[in-house]
Write an enzyme that holds these catalytic residues in place. Structure first.
Site, PDB file in Angstrom:
ATOM      1  N   LYS A  59       0.841  -1.203   0.000  1.00 47.70           N
ATOM      2  CA  LYS A  59       0.000   0.000   0.000  1.00 47.70           C
ATOM      3  C   LYS A  59       0.879   1.256   0.000  1.00 47.70           C
ATOM      4  O   LYS A  59       0.635   2.200  -0.745  1.00 47.70           O
ATOM      5  CB  LYS A  59      -0.945  -0.014   1.215  1.00 47.70           C
ATOM      6  CG  LYS A  59      -2.061  -1.040   1.053  1.00 47.70           C
ATOM      7  CD  LYS A  59      -2.866  -1.294   2.321  1.00 47.70           C
ATOM      8  CE  LYS A  59      -3.832  -2.467   2.054  1.00 47.70           C
ATOM      9  NZ  LYS A  59      -4.626  -2.860   3.225  1.00 47.70           N
ATOM     10  N   GLN A 103      -4.613  -1.459   9.403  1.00 43.92           N
ATOM     11  CA  GLN A 103      -4.547  -2.802   8.813  1.00 43.92           C
ATOM     12  C   GLN A 103      -5.156  -3.821   9.774  1.00 43.92           C
ATOM     13  O   GLN A 103      -4.781  -3.872  10.949  1.00 43.92           O
ATOM     14  CB  GLN A 103      -3.083  -3.152   8.490  1.00 43.92           C
ATOM     15  CG  GLN A 103      -2.911  -4.460   7.761  1.00 43.92           C
ATOM     16  CD  GLN A 103      -3.528  -4.454   6.355  1.00 43.92           C
ATOM     17  OE1 GLN A 103      -3.394  -3.489   5.616  1.00 43.92           O
ATOM     18  NE2 GLN A 103      -4.223  -5.521   6.008  1.00 43.92           N
ATOM     19  N   ASP A 126     -10.927   2.814   3.848  1.00 49.64           N
ATOM     20  CA  ASP A 126     -11.335   1.414   3.695  1.00 49.64           C
ATOM     21  C   ASP A 126     -12.853   1.296   3.490  1.00 49.64           C
ATOM     22  O   ASP A 126     -13.336   0.238   3.086  1.00 49.64           O
ATOM     23  CB  ASP A 126     -10.943   0.611   4.947  1.00 49.64           C
ATOM     24  CG  ASP A 126      -9.711  -0.259   4.719  1.00 49.64           C
ATOM     25  OD1 ASP A 126      -9.412  -0.562   3.546  1.00 49.64           O
ATOM     26  OD2 ASP A 126      -9.059  -0.631   5.716  1.00 49.64           O
TER      27      ASP A 126
END
Ligand code: NAD
Length: 288
Positions: A59, A103, A126
């Site tokens: 990422k 995460q 997200d």
């Protein structure tokens, strides 16, 4: 030519993700010229889960490629929930930060739900915050989770009309199955959601013009479970006993039946990261 062969065309997520990242790269240049600063993505990782470390590294690497700013915050596995929530609150208040991603999974002593709820919805790249989830289900313009968004972009790259098609989504998780099903519904597909309690899965999957597998079971979907000419999107990421990556779809048998098929690796995975870059741009723009 595809119609002369029995093999499916490969839906190349790696190549498409490069296109998406290049789109973002151009946008970053434009946005910086217009607003005097670059979009900034902040990624938090807790502990040393090796799979999470790979995802996070990819990422940050993608962010660097697009030219946006990124910050990686690495916290020890024993960081307290309170300390993590405090870091998130700081980032929420930091005007230079556009996107915040924590995460998952988190260590057991931390309540993931609390953490997801703590991220400001306008920085929730997200798309997991309940206000974005409800926005999706109410048909509002909101941040869409990256993997489902990547699946739709892959489908669109086939230039197949989704409206009126039967789409079967295997898996009903909050991060993949359910949002993918809603996005397909928004495009006027007839959507069936299959799951671990579905009786006779094959009879359901055989109806699919579009099949999305998001289960986490290697080789669950075989060629004999497909309608000829189906588009097959394999979201699964599994490891074989030999340590090789594989999806939920038995590629060899399904490629003989499908019209399009995503490989694993090189399908949905890279698209997830590319759509994260898109979401960061979206958050930046919405905050101007
Ligand atoms: P999950 O474990 O939360 O959900 C799995 C779903 O599969 C459940 O809804 C369950 O009902 C269903 N299921 C389980 N066994 C089944 C069976 N035998 N038949 C039919 N349905 C069954 O998983 P998730 O988070 O949605 O992830 C699914 C897979 O996708 C995993 O392999 C995960 O690693 C992968 N994944 C990939 C990406 C990516 O970027 N490519 C992103 C997220 C998840």
């Amino acid at each position: 030519m595809r119609w002369m062969s029995n093999m499916a065309e490969i839906l190349d997520g790696k190549a498409l993700s490069a296109v998406v990242k290049d789109e973002v790269r151009s946008e970053v240049i434009e946005l910086e010229a217009k607003y005097g600063r670059k979009p900034c993505l902040c990624v938090i990782i807790v502990g040393e889960n090796p799979a999470s470390q790979v995802y996070v590294r990819n990422k940050v690497k993608a962010a660097a490629y697009t030219g946006m700013e990124s910050r990686l915050i690495e916290l020890p596995a024993d960081v307290s929930e309170a300390a993590l929530l405090e870091r998130i609150a700081e980032l929420n208040a930091d005007d230079a930060v556009d996107g915040i991603l924590v995460q998952l999974p988190l260590p057991k002593h931390i309540d993931e739900e609390k953490v997801i709820y703590a991220i400001a919805p306008e920085k929730d790249v997200d798309g997991f915050h309940p206000s974005n989830v409800s926005g999706l289900w109410l048909g509002k313009d909101c941040i869409v989770p990256c993997t489902p968004a990547g699946v739709m972009r892959l489908l669109d790259s086939t230039e197949t009309e989704i409206c009126g098609k039967t789409a079967v989504v295997v898996g009903r998780s909050n991060i993949v199955g359910k949002p993918v099903a809603k996005l397909l519904l928004d495009r006027n597909a007839t959507v069936v959601i299959a799951h671990s309690r579905t009786a006779d899965l094959a009879s359901v999957t055989r109806q699919a013009d579009i099949l999305v597998a998001a289960v986490g079971r290697p080789g669950l979907i075989t060629g004999e479970m497909l309608k000829p000419g189906a588009i097959v999107i394999d979201v699964g990421i599994n490891r074989t006993a030999e340590g090789k990556l594989c999806g939920d779809v038995d590629f060899a048998s399904c490629a003989e039946k499908a019209s399009w098929i995503t490989p694993v690796p090189g399908g949905v995975g890279p698209m997830t990261i590319a759509m994260l870059m898109k979401n960061t741009i979206r958050c930046f723009k919405a905050r101007q």
